[in-house]
Design a protein around this motif. Structure first.
Motif, PDB file in Angstrom:
ATOM      1  N   ASN A 411      39.405  44.369  34.454  1.00 30.20           N
ATOM      2  CA  ASN A 411      40.792  43.992  34.731  1.00 30.20           C
ATOM      3  C   ASN A 411      41.314  44.622  36.018  1.00 30.20           C
ATOM      4  N   ILE A 412      40.814  45.830  36.344  1.00 31.37           N
ATOM      5  CA  ILE A 412      41.270  46.503  37.562  1.00 31.37           C
ATOM      6  C   ILE A 412      40.950  45.650  38.789  1.00 31.37           C
ATOM      7  N   ALA A 413      39.711  45.189  38.864  1.00 33.98           N
ATOM      8  CA  ALA A 413      39.319  44.368  40.012  1.00 33.98           C
ATOM      9  C   ALA A 413      39.936  42.974  39.939  1.00 33.98           C
ATOM     10  N   ALA A 414      39.992  42.409  38.731  1.00 31.84           N
ATOM     11  CA  ALA A 414      40.476  41.034  38.589  1.00 31.84           C
ATOM     12  C   ALA A 414      41.934  40.894  39.027  1.00 31.84           C
ATOM     13  N   ARG A 415      42.765  41.868  38.664  1.00 32.34           N
ATOM     14  CA  ARG A 415      44.195  41.736  38.961  1.00 32.34           C
ATOM     15  C   ARG A 415      44.493  42.078  40.423  1.00 32.34           C
ATOM     16  N   ALA A 416      43.595  42.817  41.081  1.00 32.93           N
ATOM     17  CA  ALA A 416      43.865  43.220  42.463  1.00 32.93           C
ATOM     18  C   ALA A 416      43.202  42.313  43.493  1.00 32.93           C
ATOM     19  N   SER A 417      42.075  41.700  43.124  1.00 25.20           N
ATOM     20  CA  SER A 417      41.289  40.980  44.120  1.00 25.20           C
ATOM     21  C   SER A 417      42.035  39.782  44.698  1.00 25.20           C
ATOM     22  N   GLY A 418      42.852  39.130  43.871  1.00 25.93           N
ATOM     23  CA  GLY A 418      43.531  37.916  44.335  1.00 25.93           C
ATOM     24  C   GLY A 418      44.461  38.167  45.500  1.00 25.93           C
ATOM     25  N   LYS A 422      44.224  37.196  49.452  1.00 29.81           N
ATOM     26  CA  LYS A 422      45.231  36.250  49.938  1.00 29.81           C
ATOM     27  C   LYS A 422      46.087  36.820  51.057  1.00 29.81           C
ATOM     28  N   ARG A 423      46.483  38.097  50.953  1.00 31.64           N
ATOM     29  CA  ARG A 423      47.454  38.646  51.893  1.00 31.64           C
ATOM     30  C   ARG A 423      46.863  39.656  52.880  1.00 31.64           C
ATOM     31  N   PHE A 424      45.673  40.217  52.562  1.00 35.07           N
ATOM     32  CA  PHE A 424      45.133  41.278  53.419  1.00 35.07           C
ATOM     33  C   PHE A 424      43.711  40.999  53.891  1.00 35.07           C
ATOM     34  N   GLU A 425      43.333  39.715  53.864  1.00 29.71           N
ATOM     35  CA  GLU A 425      42.031  39.264  54.372  1.00 29.71           C
ATOM     36  C   GLU A 425      40.875  40.043  53.743  1.00 29.71           C
ATOM     37  N   GLY A 426      41.063  40.430  52.493  1.00 29.14           N
ATOM     38  CA  GLY A 426      39.990  41.106  51.768  1.00 29.14           C
ATOM     39  C   GLY A 426      39.733  42.537  52.205  1.00 29.14           C
ATOM     40  N   ARG A 427      40.635  43.123  52.982  1.00 29.36           N
ATOM     41  CA  ARG A 427      40.435  44.481  53.490  1.00 29.36           C
ATOM     42  C   ARG A 427      41.300  45.480  52.727  1.00 29.36           C
TER      43      ARG A 427
END
Length: 484
Positions: A411-418, A422-427
């Motif tokens: 859940n930690i990764a799932a809720r943050a990855s989106g 979307k907003r920080f180019e995956g960085r």
């Protein structure tokens, strides 16, 4: 998170008990190999030189008869079974450095070498014995093909070498009302010359070794046996007030027909499978050493400073904590640093049963497309350093996977990855100064100590508590709002 260890590098050889080449891998086997694999992964993450070796245990009458029934050579059957076993273990992510076979030139060479060394050391003698013989099949009956009533606890239908109920070892002739497991016939006694390892002569050494420990290169003291195992060994090493117990000389030979290695200078006589099976640990490692250029003797010489650990089930403790150390010691090799025994796996509180549908093979689990990481986590979350049975409760399994792995950890990764994508180019921002990360890192050595001591259940409780802390931090700070 487990920080990389930067102190003295240890040299470690680790093994799991060798699965027999006459059956499928089931989840009971998988408990041991998962337990071992986790410990090996941990040691490698810490930067130690650690090797994990295993093999199929291929010799004995059961394999010979199974091959005959299939109309194929034993060599063909064990080659096929080895591939099946390795596929199952690989499917569960078990990362052997070498998975070999006891039917190998290395194993033959080391079995003969150890036998000759024991013989030169006065630890082998031959004598004529009376052995059970099947008059219908016209063959001597190996231990596992004689069944009857245990002479100690009187449990029915026990094998001819040891009782699965009380753990006592005995000769097949000690069984009450024995019968042939092949034909059902009542066996008769017939004389045969056999070779014996004089285990009784090793009692002083074994009392010292079983109660002893090894001081490791990093200063920690490693007991050779767990407390429960040591208590059991004391029962076997010292006769009780009735004179029962104590060490008996060990019959290490079997008569033809037999699938195995013939004993040097003894035509028609073969090494008993329990002699060459543990030697298979050495053979598998030797095969690995030849391939990757490691010094085998550095791990097995008498004064070796390398560490040697065997992970086993409690049902074979007698062989690994008495026979094997004595074989090694009196043939000029080092004894194990530690023998780690575990309990059995039950399913919904009962012994695995084909008739009840609870005999779960590794292959059937994988065929259902169930994630092996779920089972690895569930088993690890129940394992500690003690010799205790663990239960696979299927409803609990579903609940634990959903609440812990999915609801907390993933859940930690799932809720943050989106929103990161979307907003920080995956960085990610450099958050090395974060108080939360400092809180997580502060637990690193505590968790590492639990892994070192095989206290996986405790380690995972702490890890899931940290996952809770991360999720609470996310809930409190609402990064999806901050991102706007």
């Amino acid at each position: 998170m487990i920080k990389e260890h930067t102190t003295m590098t240890r040299k470690i050889l680790v093994t799991s008990a060798l699965p027999y080449a006459n059956g499928s891998i089931h989840l009971g086997h998988m408990v041991e190999h998962i337990q071992t694999d986790i410990w090996v992964r941990f040691q490698k993450m810490r930067g130690h030189e650690c090797y994990y070796c295993c093999a199929d245990d291929t010799h004995g009458t059961p394999v010979m008869l199974a091959a005959q029934k299939q109309g194929i050579a034993p060599e063909d059957m064990i080659a096929r079974v080895r591939e099946e076993h390795l596929a199952d273990f690989s499917g569960f992510g078990i990362g052997y450095d070498n998975y070999y076979s006891t039917h190998s030139p290395e194993n033959k060479a080391y079995s003969e070498k150890i036998y000759r060394a024991l013989k030169a050391n006065g630890k082998i003698e031959s004598r004529t014995i009376e052995q059970l013989f099947d008059p219908e099949k016209n063959m001597f009956l190996p231990d596992r093909f004689v069944k009857g009533e245990c002479p100690k606890c009187h449990a029915k239908d026990q094998y001819g070498d040891n009782c699965e109920v009380c753990g006592t070892t005995y000769a097949p002739t000690d069984l009450i009302n024995p019968y042939s497991a092949i034909s059902g016939a009542t066996p008769v006694l017939k004389e045969s010359e056999h070779f014996f390892f004089k285990l009784g002569d090793c009692i002083d050494y074994l009392q010292e070794w079983t109660a002893g420990s090894t001081t490791l290169a990093d200063g920690r003291v490693q007991p050779h046996l767990q407390p429960e195992a040591l208590n059991k060994m004391k029962e076997w090493l010292v006769p009780d007030e009735n004179g029962e117990g104590g060490l008996s000389d060990w019959d290490i030979s079997r008569d033809a027909p037999y699938f195995g290695f013939e004993i040097p200078d003894a035509p028609g006589k073969y090494f008993y499978v329990w002699l060459d099976a543990p030697v298979g640990y050495m053979a598998s490692f030797k095969n690995l050493c030849e391939r990757i250029g490691v010094d085998f003797d550095e791990f097995f010489k008498a004064d070796s400073e390398a560490e040697l650990y065997h992970f086993i089930g409690k049902d074979i403790l007698y062989f690994h904590a008495l026979f094997w150390p004595a074989m090694l010691k009196f043939s000029g090799h080092r004894a194990p640093t530690g023998v780690f025994a575990h309990g059995f796996l039950t399913v919904d509180g009962q012994k695995m049963s084909k008739s009840r549908g609870t005999f779960i093979t590794a292959g059937s689990y994988l065929e259902q497309k169930l994630n092996p990481e779920w089972m690895r986590y569930y088993i690890a979350a129940k394992l500690g350093s003690r010799i205790e049975d663990i239960d696979l409760n299927l409803q609990d399994f579903i609940a634990r996977v959903n609440s812990d792995l999915v609801g907390k950890y993933v859940n930690i990764a799932a809720r943050a990855s989106g929103f990161i994508a979307k907003r920080f180019e995956g960085r990610l921002k450099d958050v090395s100064h974060s108080a939360l990360l400092a809180q997580l890192a502060a637990q690193s050595e505590t968790i590492a100590a639990d892994y070192e001591n095989r206290e996986y259940a405790r380690a995972l409780r702490d890890i899931m508590a940290l996952a809770d802390a991360v999720n609470e931090y996310v809930d409190a700070n609402k990064p999806w709002d901050l991102a706007k």
